[in-house]
Design an enzyme around this catalytic site. Sequence first.
Site, PDB file in Angstrom:
ATOM      1  N   TYR A   1       0.838  -1.206   0.000  1.00 56.34           N
ATOM      2  CA  TYR A   1       0.000   0.000   0.000  1.00 56.34           C
ATOM      3  C   TYR A   1       0.871   1.254   0.000  1.00 56.34           C
ATOM      4  CZ  TYR A   1      -4.634  -2.089   1.114  1.00 56.34           C
ATOM      5  OH  TYR A   1      -5.823  -2.753   1.083  1.00 56.34           O
TER       6      TYR A   1
ATOM      7  N   GLU B   1      -7.608  -4.956   8.760  1.00 52.29           N
ATOM      8  CA  GLU B   1      -6.275  -4.765   9.321  1.00 52.29           C
ATOM      9  C   GLU B   1      -6.372  -4.033  10.661  1.00 52.29           C
ATOM     10  OE1 GLU B   1      -3.633  -2.400   6.910  1.00 52.29           O
ATOM     11  OE2 GLU B   1      -1.927  -2.777   8.235  1.00 52.29           O
TER      12      GLU B   1
ATOM     13  N   GLU C   1      -3.906   9.870  14.305  1.00 50.83           N
ATOM     14  CA  GLU C   1      -4.469  11.159  13.878  1.00 50.83           C
ATOM     15  C   GLU C   1      -5.466  10.948  12.738  1.00 50.83           C
ATOM     16  OE1 GLU C   1      -1.181  10.600  14.334  1.00 50.83           O
ATOM     17  OE2 GLU C   1      -1.059  11.654  16.238  1.00 50.83           O
TER      18      GLU C   1
HETATM   19  C1  LIG Z   1       5.348  -1.309  11.893  1.00 49.92           C
HETATM   20  C2  LIG Z   1       4.766  -0.834  10.600  1.00 49.92           C
HETATM   21  C3  LIG Z   1       4.362  -1.759   9.652  1.00 49.92           C
HETATM   22  C4  LIG Z   1       3.834  -1.326   8.427  1.00 49.92           C
HETATM   23  N1  LIG Z   1       3.457  -2.263   7.500  1.00 49.92           N
HETATM   24  C5  LIG Z   1       3.026  -1.857   6.275  1.00 49.92           C
HETATM   25  C6  LIG Z   1       2.738  -2.797   5.250  1.00 49.92           C
HETATM   26  O1  LIG Z   1       2.871  -4.004   5.448  1.00 49.92           O
HETATM   27  N2  LIG Z   1       2.330  -2.356   4.059  1.00 49.92           N
HETATM   28  C7  LIG Z   1       2.146  -1.037   3.809  1.00 49.92           C
HETATM   29  O2  LIG Z   1       1.747  -0.698   2.717  1.00 49.92           O
HETATM   30  N3  LIG Z   1       2.434  -0.098   4.751  1.00 49.92           N
HETATM   31  C8  LIG Z   1       2.864  -0.496   5.976  1.00 49.92           C
HETATM   32  N4  LIG Z   1       3.183   0.462   6.938  1.00 49.92           N
HETATM   33  C9  LIG Z   1       3.091   1.861   6.578  1.00 49.92           C
HETATM   34  C10 LIG Z   1       1.978   2.642   7.272  1.00 49.92           C
HETATM   35  O3  LIG Z   1       0.738   2.328   6.713  1.00 49.92           O
HETATM   36  C11 LIG Z   1       2.309   4.133   7.145  1.00 49.92           C
HETATM   37  O4  LIG Z   1       3.485   4.375   7.881  1.00 49.92           O
HETATM   38  C12 LIG Z   1       1.193   5.003   7.671  1.00 49.92           C
HETATM   39  O5  LIG Z   1       0.084   4.945   6.815  1.00 49.92           O
HETATM   40  C13 LIG Z   1       1.634   6.454   7.853  1.00 49.92           C
HETATM   41  O6  LIG Z   1       2.237   6.969   6.708  1.00 49.92           O
HETATM   42  P1  LIG Z   1       3.662   7.731   6.769  1.00 49.92           P
HETATM   43  O7  LIG Z   1       4.589   6.835   7.497  1.00 49.92           O
HETATM   44  O8  LIG Z   1       3.995   8.143   5.408  1.00 49.92           O
HETATM   45  O9  LIG Z   1       3.407   8.973   7.687  1.00 49.92           O
HETATM   46  P2  LIG Z   1       2.810  10.409   7.251  1.00 49.92           P
HETATM   47  O10 LIG Z   1       1.543  10.192   6.517  1.00 49.92           O
HETATM   48  O11 LIG Z   1       3.851  11.213   6.605  1.00 49.92           O
HETATM   49  O12 LIG Z   1       2.463  11.003   8.678  1.00 49.92           O
HETATM   50  C14 LIG Z   1       3.399  11.716   9.509  1.00 49.92           C
HETATM   51  C15 LIG Z   1       2.618  12.301  10.700  1.00 49.92           C
HETATM   52  O13 LIG Z   1       1.642  13.252  10.207  1.00 49.92           O
HETATM   53  C16 LIG Z   1       0.371  12.923  10.659  1.00 49.92           C
HETATM   54  N5  LIG Z   1      -0.641  13.268   9.643  1.00 49.92           N
HETATM   55  C17 LIG Z   1      -0.653  12.934   8.344  1.00 49.92           C
HETATM   56  N6  LIG Z   1      -1.769  13.360   7.749  1.00 49.92           N
HETATM   57  C18 LIG Z   1      -2.498  13.984   8.716  1.00 49.92           C
HETATM   58  C19 LIG Z   1      -3.758  14.641   8.735  1.00 49.92           C
HETATM   59  N7  LIG Z   1      -4.538  14.744   7.652  1.00 49.92           N
HETATM   60  N8  LIG Z   1      -4.181  15.158   9.912  1.00 49.92           N
HETATM   61  C20 LIG Z   1      -3.425  15.068  11.037  1.00 49.92           C
HETATM   62  N9  LIG Z   1      -2.242  14.474  11.065  1.00 49.92           N
HETATM   63  C21 LIG Z   1      -1.784  13.926   9.922  1.00 49.92           C
HETATM   64  C22 LIG Z   1       0.413  11.428  10.897  1.00 49.92           C
HETATM   65  O14 LIG Z   1      -0.615  11.021  11.799  1.00 49.92           O
HETATM   66  C23 LIG Z   1       1.800  11.253  11.447  1.00 49.92           C
HETATM   67  O15 LIG Z   1       1.791  11.517  12.828  1.00 49.92           O
HETATM   68  C24 LIG Z   1       3.703   0.039   8.167  1.00 49.92           C
HETATM   69  C25 LIG Z   1       4.097   0.974   9.130  1.00 49.92           C
HETATM   70  C26 LIG Z   1       4.649   0.550  10.329  1.00 49.92           C
HETATM   71  C27 LIG Z   1       5.091   1.567  11.328  1.00 49.92           C
END
Ligand SMILES: Cc1cc2nc3c(=O)[nH]c(=O)nc-3n(C[C@H](O)[C@H](O)[C@H](O)COP(=O)(O)OP(=O)(O)OC[C@H]3O[C@@H](n4cnc5c(N)ncnc54)[C@H](O)[C@@H]3O)c2cc1C
Lengths: 393, 379
Positions: A133, A249, A377
Amino acid sequence: MSELEQFRQETRVWLQENCPEVMRQQAKGFEDIFNGGRNPEITHPDQKLWCDRMAARGWTVPQWPKEYGGGGLNEEEVRVLAQEMAAIGARPALTSFGISMLGPALLHFGSEEQKLEHLPKIVRGEIRWCQGYSEPNSGSDLASLATKAEDKGDHYVINGQKIWTSYADKSDWIFCLVRTDSSGTKHEGISFVLFDMAQEGVTTRPIKLISGSSPFCETFFDNAIADKRNLVGEEGNGWTIAKYLLTHEREMISSFGTAPKQSVGQIALDNIGADPSGRLSNTVLRHTIAQYQLDSMAFGATMARVGDESKAGKGLGAASSIFKYYGTELNKRRNELNLAVCGESGLGWEGEAYHEGAISRAWLRSKGNSIEGGTSEVQLNIIAKRVLGLPDA
Amino acid sequence: MALVLNEEQLMLKESAAGFLAENATVTHLRALRDSNSERGFSDGVWNEMAQMGWAGIAIPEAFGGLGYGYTGLGLLLEQAGRNLSASPLQSTVLVAATLIGELGNPQQKEGLLPAIAAGQKLISLALQEASHHAPQHCALSATLDGDSYILNGTKLMVLDAVAAQTFIVIARISGTPGEEQGISAFLVDAGTAGLTVERRSLVDSRSAGALVCENVRVPAANLMGASGSAWAGLNRALDIANIGLASELLGVSIEVFERTIAYLQERKQFGRVIGSFQGLQHRAAELFAELELARSIVLKALHAIDDDDPALPLIASAAKAKLCEVAQRATNEAIQMHGGIGMTDEYEIGFFIKRARVIQHTFGDYNYHLDRFARFSGF
Ligand SMILES: Cc1cc2nc3c(=O)[nH]c(=O)nc-3n(C[C@H](O)[C@H](O)[C@H](O)COP(=O)(O)OP(=O)(O)OC[C@H]3O[C@@H](n4cnc5c(N)ncnc54)[C@H](O)[C@@H]3O)c2cc1C
Ligand SMILES: Cc1cc2nc3c(=O)[nH]c(=O)nc-3n(C[C@H](O)[C@H](O)[C@H](O)COP(=O)(O)OP(=O)(O)OC[C@H]3O[C@@H](n4cnc5c(N)ncnc54)[C@H](O)[C@@H]3O)c2cc1C
C-alpha cells in the site's frame, strides 16, 4: 447432549491428541510465530506439523467456507474451538496477512476463480502474502499513490516503489495498490492486483527498525508483471477494496489493546513491593497503572458490547470506529508502563538475562501500532468527520 | 448477560426520555432554583413518575415494585442526567430502597418498600460526616439505653434532606472511627425530638442538607440488621448507588457532548464553522472514544448488579472512577468549546458542570474510587 456440546467434546479430544507439546507453550516473541510460505521460517519443526494438522481440517482459518479450504464452522463453533485451544494453551497454528487481510477482501470482492485459486493456499500456509500500500510520498494520504500499472492486454506491467512493506523479503505474493489511470480524482484509477514476488521485476530491501529487527522493506517494481486474472474487482475500483481490507487490518491491530494475562499492577508489585496497607509503594506509579488498567477494562467491555450488539443484529455501531485508535494507544501505554515497572531489566537489549531484550524491543515495536494501518491522527479525523459529522477544514 | 438492552429496556429508556424532556428539564431546575424551592423538586412531577412505576422500578414485585432490576433504574438515571431532572430518584429509589433491601428485617421491608414503590415515602441516607466520603470513619454515636438507642453527631450531604420523611442514619455502636466493625444503620423519623435538618445550598441547585442529632432517642426496633454489623450491607448498597450515579453521569456527559458537537457545527469564526478546526475535531473525537468506553463500563456494571457478580466492588469502583473522569472532561470541554457563552448563567451548560461535580463527589470521587479499584485489583 447438544450438537455444540458434542463438537466441543470431539474438539477437545482431537486437540489433546494432535497439538504438539511445544505448541502449547507461549510463543517467544514475533520470530516464534509461524507465518507459513514457500520457504517457511521455523524455530521448531512442530510448528509445521501443527499447521499441517490443523490445515487438514481447515482449522487454520475455521470460519472460512469449506469449498475454499476453510473449516466451515459457524460462529459458535469457532468460539468453541478458540476456547478449547485456549484451555490447553495451544498457539494459533498459522498467522498471516493472507488470513487477516487478503482473505476477507477476496471473499467479498474476488471472483470465484480467484477464491478457488488463492484461499486454499492461504489456509494451508503455502503462500505468504504481503501488503503493498504505502509509498514514500503516500502514507496517510494513501490515495495519492503513484505506482503505475500499464495495460498490456492480458497482463499489467508495473513500475514504482512501495515502502514499509512488512515481510516483503519473506513473502511469496503481494496484494498491491497500483494506479491504472491518472486522469480522474486521486481515488479513481486505483486498482487492486495480486502478483508473485518471485520474478525479476521485483526487488526488496529490508529496513531496520528501532527495535532492531527488520520486519519491513522497501519494495521496487521494475517492469514487474501481474496477470489480469489477478485483478481483484474492476479496474479503477481498488480504493473500495483497499478501504474494506483496512477495516480488517485495523481490527487485527486494535486487538493488541486487550489485557494481557499478567497485569501490570502485578508485575509492579513483584518488582517494587507494597506498603503496609498492601498498596504498591510508589503511589505515583500506582496511579498511572490504575488509570491504564481501568481504561483497559473499559475498552474490553466496549469490544464485548460491540460484539454483542452485532450478534443481536444491531450492526457494527459507531463504537467500532474507536477500536484502532484506542486499542493501539492503550498498547503503547501498557508497554511504557512495562518499561517503568521493570526498571533496569526492562532496558536490556541483548543477553539471556534480558531475554534478548524482549521488553524493550516490544516497547519500541508498539510505537508502530499507532502508525501502521492508518495513524491515530487519521483515525481521529475519520471519527470527527464520519461519526460526529464535523465538516472538512 | 449480553451487553445489549432488551426490548423492554429500550421501551423504558424511550418513554423516560420523552417524559423527562417534557416535564423535568434544565428549565424546570432553573425555575426551582430561582424560586428558592425548599424541597428542590416538583411533587407533581414526582407523583407522575411514581404512577409510571419508577419509584419501585428496582424493588422486587413481592414488595410492590416493578422488578425491572438495576439495569432499568440505571436507564432512568441516565435520562435524568441528560435532562438534569430533579427528583428523589437518587435519594429514595436508588440509595434508600437498596439499603433497606440489604439491611432491613422482614417487617422493615414490608413496612417501607411498598410505600416507597407507591411514591408515598421519601427516605434519605445520612452517611457522610467530613469533607470526604470515608464510610468506615463513621463517628456519629449510638448508645444503648434501655430498649432504645441515643444518637449524637452530625451528617453532611444528605440528599433531599428537607423532603425526607425518614432517614437512615449510619452510626457507630462500638469501636473507633476507621473500623468496619461496630457500624449500624437506624431508621429515624424526621420529626424525632433532637433531630434538626439544615438545608444546605450546594452548587448544583438540588436540595441537600446537614442532619444534626442531639440526644435523638430511637427505638431498638429501628436498628437495621444485627448490631454493629452494617458494614457489608452498607458497602453493597454503596456499590449499587455508585453504579447508579455513574449512570446519571453518563447521561450528563452524553448530553453536554451532543450539545457541544451541535454548537461546533453551527458557530462560525474566521469565516467557517469552528467544528472544521482540527484542534477541536481531535479533542471531540477523543472525547467520543471515552464516552463509548463510559457507556460500556456502565452497562457492564449494571449487569454486574443484576447478575450478582462477585466482582461487584471492583466493577462499581471502576464504573464510578471512569465516569467521574469522563464527566469531568466532557463538562470542561463543553464550556471551553462554547467560548464566552458557555460561561453565562443563561446558557444551560453551566448547570451540567455543576451537577456533575456534586454527583462525582457523592459516595466517593475519582480519587477515592480509583484507589479502591487498584486495591481490588490487587495492588
Ligand atoms: C510497523 C509498521 C508496519 C507497516 N506495514 C506496512 C505494510 O505491510 N504495508 C504497507 O503498505 N504499509 C505499511 N506500513 C506503513 C503505514 O501504513 C504508514 O506508515 C502510515 O500509513 C503512515 O504513513 P507515513 O509513514 O507516510 O506517515 P505520514 O503520513 O507522513 O504522517 C506523519 C505524521 O503526520 C500525521 N498526519 C498525516 N496526515 C495527517 C492529517 N490529515 N491530519 C493530522 N495528522 C496527519 C500522521 O498522523 C503522522 O503523525 C507500516 C508501518 C509501520 C510503522
Ligand atoms: C470571563 C470573561 C471575561 C471577558 N471579558 C472581556 C472583556 O473585558 N472585553 C472583551 O472584549 N471581551 C471579553 N471577553 C470575551 C472573550 O474575549 C471571548 O469570549 C473570547 O475571545 C472567545 O470568543 P467567543 O466567546 O466568541 O468564542 P469563539 O471564538 O466562538 O470560540 C468557541 C470555541 O472555538 C474555539 N476556536 C475558535 N477559533 C478557533 C480556531 N481557529 N482554531 C481552534 N479553535 C478555535 C475557541 O478556542 C473556543 O473553544 C470575556 C470572556 C469571558 C469568558
